[in-house]
Design a protein around this motif. Structure first.
Motif: not given
Lengths: 302, 302
Positions: A231-232, A234-235, A237, A260, B234-235, B238, B259, B263
């Motif tokens: 998941t991180f 994707a964040m 990206i 993503a 999540a994206m 962020s 998650v 982050m």
């Protein structure tokens, strides 16, 4: 911005407008005692297995590292690269902290390699950048320097800027420099994630170069790392990261990268996602689909 | 920026520096025939079940909608709100497209509610904003207007800006306005994701207000929607999203939000993640941990 990497027969383009680039991390004896012993003894069975499995899982590039204590790293690295190029057509990331090994890897490689890596230290820049220029490859620049890894993202950005500028001074086109902003473990640095998001955006907007990172360092020391790492990624990206050195065999990581790609518009018509998640009518019982149909029914029913 | 929402006894702060705010979406008869019939007939058993289950799953606020064709929406909405406030202490998002229903909901509610919603249409702004001012609640502003939903993210940003400015003209503090940038299905609009990322950043940086969205619209028509919705959320987080109207009972969504909190540094010391993923030594066999230990062994072994 497009960074072109190639083997004899295959070209990979790293860019914010292409599917995210996965650099397979597995061919690396660091922390893999058995692999290290085998490679040192000239047994490459596991290297072959790791290479094929990562390509099968979706790696676009394979990182090859031969960092074995007390061994002839330049020789083993060159041998491993020839071997991997003999069994797959994906381009290679030549990975070493020893300049002589990087050069022997470049000598052995057929195509335009990705060199992993150079730091912002003057001595490293002046020894590695001439190789990048001589062999016409691309290089990963890691944003630390003589002072170490700064906690201040602005300092790390300045180091990245220095690497790009120094490369251009050496006649290397800036699209052949890929910056690794260095991601800290979130368990130790509470705002490591936020820092990564903002430095990635700055690198894309102000330097206009591609980026790369190791995706699993962030979850060091935490439980259930798969979902954290996937998941991180994707964040990252969604904040501009265009490639990562990671393990596509880990399902959470592969799935998060596929999501993503859908969300950045780089999985055109969502074809890759649909292909991976739609089961043929005959076997229309994929867990995802099944769960989804259950939900739809629940929604309309109740 | 902090938006404070409260019930009689509980306060929720929506902010980029607090854990992501989950607004439970389930208490909504739209597309739920059975629930609609039950609510119209004064049977709220399912509402009670949905309320408790969502709070149990981690909802910080419960959205309550009573949009039932041919029914007394203002009356049913007020009744449902009183009922939900009687069985849970979480604040409520009063959800209706009918101004009279919004007002009767505000009349019935005890605390500082979240009003869902107002659009950028002048007629809506002039009928809803006076209620927001009168009852001192917060409001979700949806970035569409008389011209509909623009494909141009700059136009949607301008609508958002207009809503915030108009609210301030009505004496409403801007921290009580939460903008929904409107997320389109990625299957229909290839760059819906990228647009959402950039408009969310602009809203945070240029307007300095909190944001909210419906998280599942993006995956409309695609298979295996759970991972798409969860990872996309999540994206968005962020890129600055601070709340969402979603279903915390869906495991992929809840996990992705956990998650994201790790982050963004909003899960302090990763305690929530560790608590949810570490099994007590006695039963140290959580799938995540087990998989993790396997990986570690594999890494060091081979």
């Amino acid at each position: 911005m497009e960074t072109v990497i190639s083997s004899k027969t295959k070209t990979v383009i790293i860019s914010p407008d292409h599917p995210f680039t996965i650099v397979g991390e597995r061919i690396n004896p660091t922390g893999r005692k058995l692999l290290a012993a085998e490679m040192a003894a000239g047994n490459f069975d596991r290297v072959v297995k790791d290479a094929l499995a990562q390509v099968e899982a979706g790696a676009h590039i394979l990182d090859v590292n031969a960092g074995i204590p007390m061994a002839d790293e330049p020789g083993i690295l060159a041998e491993t690269i020839k071997l991997v190029q003999g069994i797959t057509d994906v381009p290679i990331s030549i990975d070493s902290s020893i300049v002589a090994a990087l050069e022997s890897g470049l000598e052995a490689y057929q195509g335009k390699a990705l060199l992993n890596s150079v730091t912002g230290e003057d001595e490293r820049l002046e020894s590695v950048l001439p190789l990048v220029k001589k062999y016409g490859c691309a290089v990963i620049g890691i944003s630390n320097d003589e002072t170490g890894i700064s906690d201040d993202p602005d300092v790390r950005f300045e180091v990245a800027k220095k690497i790009v500028e120094r490369a251009m001074d050496h006649g290397i086109p800036k699209e052949d420099v890929i910056i690794d902003p260095l991601i800290m473990p979130i368990g130790a640095k509470r705002y490591a994630g936020r820092q990564a998001f903002s430095i990635l955006r700055r690198i894309g907007e102000e330097l206009g170069v591609n980026t790369c990172c190791g995706a699993s360092n962030v979850s060091f020391g935490l439980p259930n790392r798969g979902p954290l790492n996937g998941t991180f990624l994707a964040m990252l990206i969604s904040n501009g990261l265009t490639s990562a050195i990671t393990n596509p065999i880990e399902s959470e990581i592969k799935q998060a990268i596929m999501v993503a790609d859908v969300m950045t518009g780089n999985d055109e018509n969502c074809m890759a996602w649909i292909k991976a998640n739609r089961r043929p009518p005959s076997a229309a019982s994929g867990a995802g689909d099944r769960r989804e149909r259950r939900r739809e029914r629940r929604r309309s029913r109740s």
